[in-house]
Design an enzyme around this catalytic site. Structure first.
Site, mmCIF file in Angstrom:
data_model
loop_
_atom_site.group_PDB
_atom_site.id
_atom_site.type_symbol
_atom_site.label_atom_id
_atom_site.label_comp_id
_atom_site.label_asym_id
_atom_site.label_seq_id
_atom_site.Cartn_x
_atom_site.Cartn_y
_atom_site.Cartn_z
ATOM 1 N N GLN A 109 -5.931 4.242 -5.621
ATOM 2 C CA GLN A 109 -6.618 4.118 -4.386
ATOM 3 C C GLN A 109 -5.967 4.722 -3.288
ATOM 4 O O GLN A 109 -6.023 4.407 -2.125
ATOM 5 C CB GLN A 109 -6.815 2.584 -3.907
ATOM 6 N N GLU B 273 0.599 -1.064 0.031
ATOM 7 C CA GLU B 273 0.126 -0.080 0.267
ATOM 8 C C GLU B 273 0.880 1.336 -0.095
ATOM 9 O O GLU B 273 0.788 2.253 0.688
ATOM 10 C CB GLU B 273 -0.792 0.199 1.258
#
Length: 743
Positions: free
Chosen positions: A254, A224
């Site tokens: 995202q 991430e």
């Protein structure tokens, strides 16, 4: 090591281990599988010592899942990996090297409550107004500085920060920052931000320590990566300088945590720091149907700041994204509940296959009420059920006290909320006095000077007078009028409004949402009694429902879109798709903010596996007023070929005795839209003055038609028992009922 179950690009991402790599992983592309296989490949095929691998994640759950998967492939060696969250791994380093920073190796870690308590003590010692220098606001400012690598002294000496604090009416913020850091240090304590900030200080001030960990961490992997902030990437960048074997995995589409300090530029500009960088794009989506994937692509395609990729899928085409239009936010909740009921029955799905996603926590109210009315079990994730949120319970306690001054639990909850100098010891003395004299605690409040001395008695009696003043209007005014008055007079709304943190804004919004619910209750002509007592009775049917967690988790999931990241559901409902709500009005000031909102929408849509629905209302109560709404610009940005207007079939089922009981309840609910909204009130209808109403008079009601007054009653508000033709007798509270005298 068998990699045959991975596609060709995934295999490349697993086996390309030397040098700097950026793996751009589209939604549903198997990112976690690739990352865990890459680590397992290093251990099993490249024979890398697990102590030489550093793998960083953002949640303990993700780290635990990764270690478990790796252990399945390589065995116990996985236990020796340096794998965990940024905070847990850097804490491990600090424990070993703490003495170099003059901290004890067993330093304490302060959580948020500890930090706030310390700040409150410092603010009090400095003689500052704790309503201006609120602990959570101050902590948020300090946290932001640390995550931008700004030390306390540098902050205090910076003219720009001083000017900002002067403008915010907090000129001594720098001084508080210095005292806070000093007190933490003297206590041998670090807060969560210190675990990052001090790690950077450690490797910056001590080259030998930096060299030691550069040699140890020959392979660095970050999950991430789009969610990293400045200090996190600054540390990793230093650690990777020697071996340059760094692999970052993420999806710029995202990146949705700017409000927490995440910097999307870390992933967008990663190539500038690694000239020999190789980019691998995981573009095949294994999660969603083609319609959902295509809709998501068309959404994110409107962002200018992005790394180009084209997500695709071999899954079936599926159904277009559904678009549901509602008249009000209450009807929106009913339509969503009906759609879930219908899909679950027709598609053989479980409750936990469904998720309702919203931009703000306050939107859960209408959804919760609609689900409860047809007995659909649900759970709130990443938040508390609307009526269980502290600020909502606080206002409800005030309202309960107005209706019933002897409600001791409500009294104790709000007597010093907001703070008015009535401390715990004073409350205890009041309780003792009530017990000794066998009187209600409320009587002690109203006669505090007889039981307690000094200024506290004045404060208590002033509080009592405020409650009595508002309670005296119960028979004259409706629930919304009274609730609006008490939330202002008590100071509750002012305190929440002054808290400008993300959490503070959420709490303020939740109180406004409760007021919206009360306004809707009083505006609905179905409710003949619009009094505060009637509203509280109506709400008690919701708040007293069985809230106990069941052993199984087969429940509809309700959560904010932020909380949904990384999850997936068969059916996803994205509610409140209206301008100024989503995108949020606060995110329209710059292209960067708007593009983050669009990424948030992309995340929401890509949570869906089989079907996604977008819902919006033409009107919504906000801040006590019925606001006319327009559909979100994001709806217009979706490829029309992927979008289809939807109306839950349950709503068109004939209301008959053969229908399933819950279906009948849904159908009944749809017929309960406010008459004002469906145009049922005659255009020329004008209520009469009913102060001279007498038995035998003929009257007209906008819903029940003509009737004859049979009985008039006083006490608790003047009421009339009226016999309506074809409807029967109804008892109406005259201060709220709309009646026209015919004869």
């Amino acid at each position: 090591m068998d990699l045959s179950h991975l596609n060709a690009v995934q295999q490349q991402a697993v086996t390309s281990t030397e040098g700097a790599y950026m793996i751009i992983a589209g939604a549903g592309s198997g990112k976690t599988s690739v990352l865990t296989h890459r680590i397992a490949y290093l251990l099993k095929e490249k024979h890398v010592d697990p102590f030489n691998i550093l793998a960083l994640t953002f949640t303990n759950k993700a780290a635990k899942e990764m270690r478990h998967r790796i252990e399945k492939v390589v065995g116990p060696a996985a236990k020796n990996l340096w794998l965990g969250t940024f905070h847990s791994v850097f804490m491990r380093i600090l424990r070993r090297e703490a003495t170099l920073l003059n901290y004890p190796t067993n330093f304490t870690i302060y959580d948020t409550d500890d930090s706030k308590a310390l700040l409150r003590a410092i603010i009090k010692e400095m003689g500052l107004d704790d309503k201006v220098y609120k602990a959570n606001v101050v902590l948020s400012r300090i946290s932001g500085a640390k995550n931008r690598l700004i030390a306390a002294q540098a902050y205090a000496d910076n003219p720009g920060y001083q000017a900002d604090d002067e403008k915010a009416r907090k000129p001594r913020m720098g001084e508080i920052f210095l005292k806070y850091v000093d007190r933490c240090f003297k206590a041998g304590a670090m807060d969560f931000d210190d675990l990052l900030f001090n790690t950077y200080q450690l490797i910056s001030r001590h080259p030998d320590v930096l060299k030691k960990y550069q040699e140890r961490f020959r392979y660095i992997l970050i999950d991430e990566f789009q969610d990293t902030n400045l200090v996190q990437y600054a540390i990793v960048k230093k650690l990777a300088m020697v071996h340059q074997n760094i692999c970052v995995v993420g999806d710029d589409a995202q990146s949705i945590y700017a409000f927490r300090g995440a910097d999307i530029q870390n992933i967008l500009n990663f190539e500038k720091d690694h000239k020999a960088l190789q980019v691998i794009k995981l573009e095949q989506n294994y999660r969603s149907t083609q319609h959902i994937v295509n809709a998501a692509n068309s959404i994110i395609g409107h962002n200018k700041g992005q790394l180009q990729k084209k997500v695709w899928t071999e899954n079936n085409q599926g159904e277009p994204v559904g678009l549901i239009k509602a008249v009000t936010d209450t009807e929106e909740g009913r339509l969503v509940a009906a759609s879930i009921f219908e899909a679950r029955a027709n598609k053989n799905l479980q409750h936990n296959d469904f998720a309702i996603l919203y931009r703000t926590n306050s939107q859960s109210r209408a959804m919760e009420e609609a689900l409860r009315k047809i007995n659909l079990p649900y759970r709130i994730v990443g938040g508390t059920s609307f009526y269980q949120r502290k600020e909502v319970k606080d206002l409800l306690a005030y309202l309960r006290l107005l209706v019933n001054p002897n409600d001791e639990a409500a009294l104790k909850r709000v007597i010093n909320l907001p703070k008015r100098g009535i401390g715990d010891s004073s409350v205890e003395k009041m309780m003792v006095a009530a017990t000794d004299h066998t009187i209600p605690m409320w009587e002690v409040v109203c006669n505090a000077s007889s039981f307690l001395g000094g200024r506290v008695a004045v404060s208590i009696e002033a509080f009592g007078s405020m409650i009595q003043s508002n309670a005296s209007e119960l028979d004259q005014n409706d629930a919304y009028h009274i609730a609006s008055n008490i939330v202002k007079q008590s100071g509750l709304l002012k305190e929440l409004h002054e808290d400008k943190t993300i959490e503070g804004l959420g709490r303020y919004e939740n109180v406004q949402e409760l007021l919206n619910g009360i306004k809707e209750f009083t505006a609905n002509q179905e409710n003949e009694d619009a009094s505060l007592g009637a509203f509280l009775q109506d709400i008690s049917l919701l708040t007293n429902a069985d809230e106990a967690e069941q052993a199984d988790m087969d429940k509809v999931t309700l959560m904010t879109i932020h909380a949904s990241k990384g999850l997936e559901f068969a059916y996803v409902y994205i509610v409140g798709m209206e301008e100024d709500l989503f995108p949020s009005q606060m995110m329209l000031n710059s292209r960067a903010d708007l593009e983050e909102e669009r990424r948030l929408f992309y995340v929401a849509v890509t949570r869906a596996q089989q079907k996604a629905f977008l819902t919006y209302a033409l009107s919504r109560y906000r801040f006590g007023r019925l606001k006319q709404c327009e559909p979100s610009r994001f709806i217009i940005e979706i490829d029309p070929a992927c979008l289809q207007q939807s109306v839950p079939k349950t709503f068109s089922v004939a209301h008959n005795s053969q229908a399933h009981p819950q279906v009948r309840r849904i159908n009944t609910a749809t017929q309960q839209t406010s008459p004002a909204l469906r145009g049922a009130v005659p255009a020329d209808f004008k209520p009469s003055d009913t102060s001279n109403l007498a038995v035998g008079m003929r009257v007209e009601h906008p819903k029940f038609g003509e009737g004859v007054v049979r009985l008039l009653e006083d006490g608790g508000g003047r009421r009339a028992k009226i016999d309506f033709a074809g409807v029967g007798e109804k008892t109406l509270l005259l201060s709220f009922a709309k009646l026209r005298i015919v004869a």
